[in-house]
Design an enzyme around this catalytic site. Sequence first.
Site, PDB file in Angstrom:
ATOM      1  N   TYR A 223       7.687   3.281  10.313  1.00  0.00           N
ATOM      2  CA  TYR A 223       8.039   1.853  10.248  1.00  0.00           C
ATOM      3  C   TYR A 223       8.467   1.388   8.848  1.00  0.00           C
ATOM      4  O   TYR A 223       8.804   0.228   8.676  1.00  0.00           O
ATOM      5  CB  TYR A 223       6.868   0.991  10.763  1.00  0.00           C
ATOM      6  CG  TYR A 223       5.532   1.248  10.096  1.00  0.00           C
ATOM      7  CD1 TYR A 223       5.176   0.586   8.917  1.00  0.00           C
ATOM      8  CD2 TYR A 223       4.627   2.152  10.638  1.00  0.00           C
ATOM      9  CE1 TYR A 223       3.960   0.819   8.309  1.00  0.00           C
ATOM     10  CE2 TYR A 223       3.408   2.401  10.029  1.00  0.00           C
ATOM     11  CZ  TYR A 223       3.079   1.732   8.873  1.00  0.00           C
ATOM     12  OH  TYR A 223       1.886   1.964   8.263  1.00  0.00           O
TER      13      TYR A 223
ATOM     14  N   HIS B 232      -1.914   3.199   6.630  1.00  0.00           N
ATOM     15  CA  HIS B 232      -2.829   2.087   6.923  1.00  0.00           C
ATOM     16  C   HIS B 232      -4.291   2.540   6.817  1.00  0.00           C
ATOM     17  O   HIS B 232      -5.082   1.963   6.099  1.00  0.00           O
ATOM     18  CB  HIS B 232      -2.526   1.548   8.323  1.00  0.00           C
ATOM     19  CG  HIS B 232      -3.552   0.605   8.836  1.00  0.00           C
ATOM     20  ND1 HIS B 232      -3.730  -0.650   8.299  1.00  0.00           N
ATOM     21  CD2 HIS B 232      -4.488   0.743   9.813  1.00  0.00           C
ATOM     22  CE1 HIS B 232      -4.722  -1.252   8.940  1.00  0.00           C
ATOM     23  NE2 HIS B 232      -5.198  -0.425   9.851  1.00  0.00           N
TER      24      HIS B 232
ATOM     25  N   ARG C 296       0.876  -1.184   0.000  1.00  0.00           N
ATOM     26  CA  ARG C 296       0.000   0.000   0.000  1.00  0.00           C
ATOM     27  C   ARG C 296       0.902   1.220   0.000  1.00  0.00           C
ATOM     28  O   ARG C 296       1.780   1.341   0.852  1.00  0.00           O
ATOM     29  CB  ARG C 296      -0.994  -0.015   1.170  1.00  0.00           C
ATOM     30  CG  ARG C 296      -0.387   0.102   2.520  1.00  0.00           C
ATOM     31  CD  ARG C 296      -1.396   0.352   3.624  1.00  0.00           C
ATOM     32  NE  ARG C 296      -0.923  -0.199   4.875  1.00  0.00           N
ATOM     33  CZ  ARG C 296       0.003   0.338   5.649  1.00  0.00           C
ATOM     34  NH1 ARG C 296       0.568   1.484   5.313  1.00  0.00           N
ATOM     35  NH2 ARG C 296       0.380  -0.254   6.766  1.00  0.00           N
TER      36      ARG C 296
HETATM   37  C1  LIG Z   1      -9.886  -9.073  15.558  1.00  0.00           C
HETATM   38  C2  LIG Z   1      -9.202  -7.734  15.368  1.00  0.00           C
HETATM   39  N1  LIG Z   1      -8.036  -7.485  16.031  1.00  0.00           N
HETATM   40  C3  LIG Z   1      -7.419  -6.293  15.867  1.00  0.00           C
HETATM   41  C4  LIG Z   1      -7.958  -5.323  15.059  1.00  0.00           C
HETATM   42  C5  LIG Z   1      -7.243  -3.980  14.895  1.00  0.00           C
HETATM   43  N2  LIG Z   1      -6.651  -3.902  13.547  1.00  0.00           N
HETATM   44  C6  LIG Z   1      -7.224  -3.166  12.569  1.00  0.00           C
HETATM   45  S1  LIG Z   1      -6.396  -3.262  11.140  1.00  0.00           S
HETATM   46  C7  LIG Z   1      -5.237  -4.294  11.785  1.00  0.00           C
HETATM   47  C8  LIG Z   1      -4.097  -4.798  10.935  1.00  0.00           C
HETATM   48  C9  LIG Z   1      -4.530  -5.719   9.831  1.00  0.00           C
HETATM   49  O1  LIG Z   1      -3.484  -5.934   8.932  1.00  0.00           O
HETATM   50  P1  LIG Z   1      -3.638  -6.801   7.647  1.00  0.00           P
HETATM   51  O2  LIG Z   1      -4.492  -7.988   7.907  1.00  0.00           O
HETATM   52  O3  LIG Z   1      -2.268  -7.095   7.137  1.00  0.00           O
HETATM   53  O4  LIG Z   1      -4.439  -5.895   6.622  1.00  0.00           O
HETATM   54  P2  LIG Z   1      -4.094  -4.517   5.915  1.00  0.00           P
HETATM   55  O5  LIG Z   1      -4.594  -3.428   6.808  1.00  0.00           O
HETATM   56  O6  LIG Z   1      -2.633  -4.466   5.694  1.00  0.00           O
HETATM   57  O7  LIG Z   1      -4.844  -4.494   4.636  1.00  0.00           O
HETATM   58  C10 LIG Z   1      -5.501  -4.533  13.135  1.00  0.00           C
HETATM   59  C11 LIG Z   1      -4.663  -5.382  14.000  1.00  0.00           C
HETATM   60  C12 LIG Z   1      -9.184  -5.615  14.423  1.00  0.00           C
HETATM   61  N3  LIG Z   1      -9.776  -4.750  13.598  1.00  0.00           N
HETATM   62  N4  LIG Z   1      -9.773  -6.830  14.579  1.00  0.00           N
END
Ligand SMILES: Cc1ncc(C[n+]2csc(CCOP(=O)(O)OP(=O)(O)O)c2C)c(N)n1
Length: 368
Positions: A281, A271, A267
């Site tokens: 980071y 985020h 991306r």
């Molecule tokens: C069950 C849960 N735990 C924690 C979160 C907080 N959270 C939101 S986005 C994220 C990271 C997700 O990363 P990834 O799966 O790599 O997706 P990306 O955002 O990179 O598309 C987290 C930990 C959440 N939304 N749901």
Amino acid sequence: MAANEKLNPVDVLSEIEAKFEMFQILNEKGEIVNEDMDPKLSDEELVELMTRMVWTRVLDERSTALNRQGRLGFYAPTAGQEASQIASHYALSKGDYVLPGYRDVPQLIWHGLPLTQAFLFSRGHYKGNQFPEGVNALSPQIIIGAQYVQTAGAALGIKKRGKDNVAITYTGDGGTSQGDFYEGINFAGAFNAPAIFVIQNNNYAISTPRELQSKAKTLAQKAVAAGIPGILVDGMDPLAVYKVTKDARDRAVAGEGPTLIEALCYRFGPHTMAGDDPTRYRTSDEDSDWEKKDPIVRFRTYLEGKKLWSKDKEDEIIEQAKADVKAAIKEADATDKQTVTELMDLMYDVKPSNLEEQYEYYKGKESK
Ligand SMILES: Cc1ncc(C[n+]2csc(CCOP(=O)(O)OP(=O)(O)O)c2C)c(N)n1
């Protein structure tokens, strides 16, 4: 192996991991490097796919700006992920079911969700979740990984109804660390359900690098434990993403069960727009290495070489996208504000008695 030779699990793992090489058709320079696997889209289809990717890039730029102006709420940027998102969606049929994560609003739009509703979703308005009839999709999932379990169920439903469709879902690399991820792919495999599970591995779960998420060399290999096919694909290559998704769809519709696709991507933005600063980071070298892989740049080079694309054509799409965004945000602005009683009415057929009092309180306030 000789009968008395001990099976060495370390060797077995190395052999499996070595098999997951990245599949690519169109390289960074816009050259076809895997002619045999070229999906051979027609000229019209190639132009349509590029049009959707360019339009989506503009939507991302405009949404980011609207968020900064306070005119949108929750927004997760998509620039850089267009091949993973749009080319995988392009391999689907209208009747297929899309179960997106929060970053996957573009797939919903290309599946038929009006842009105005996508903006209302961003603002937390309930009308953003009332999808029109015929748009087979769920609202973007915020709980990481939960859509994988839902997709197994949706796909089983499709199978039981004997429909020639699939359910497709998306998560990030971080999502593959969740229990729901494993349950979803395992269940779909066990029931031979027509599901496509896409991992958009953009290397970071917010600020957590992919290497810290798992000891596994690839995320695609997680399919092995579920006994389903898994493939690692260049997620910045629209032709490769299209090809692997189309093949997965064909297999699913033919009754051969689910597939797990890991699309390696990046991306370009933060985020989400809720205060994330990627410079804390990621290095600028890493950013520029990935910018060289930009799916739109390589696809443009390829199409220009085929005399199918020009600057004028691209400018036309950019202007169209800007006009679409302008019209949709105007319509979102003109939508009545939601009220507390409306939310309660939508939520409950019979309201719990403890909410009755609150309902009456708000009803009185809203009528003033
Ligand atoms: C069950 C849960 N735990 C924690 C979160 C907080 N959270 C939101 S986005 C994220 C990271 C997700 O990363 P990834 O799966 O790599 O997706 P990306 O955002 O990179 O598309 C987290 C930990 C959440 N939304 N749901």
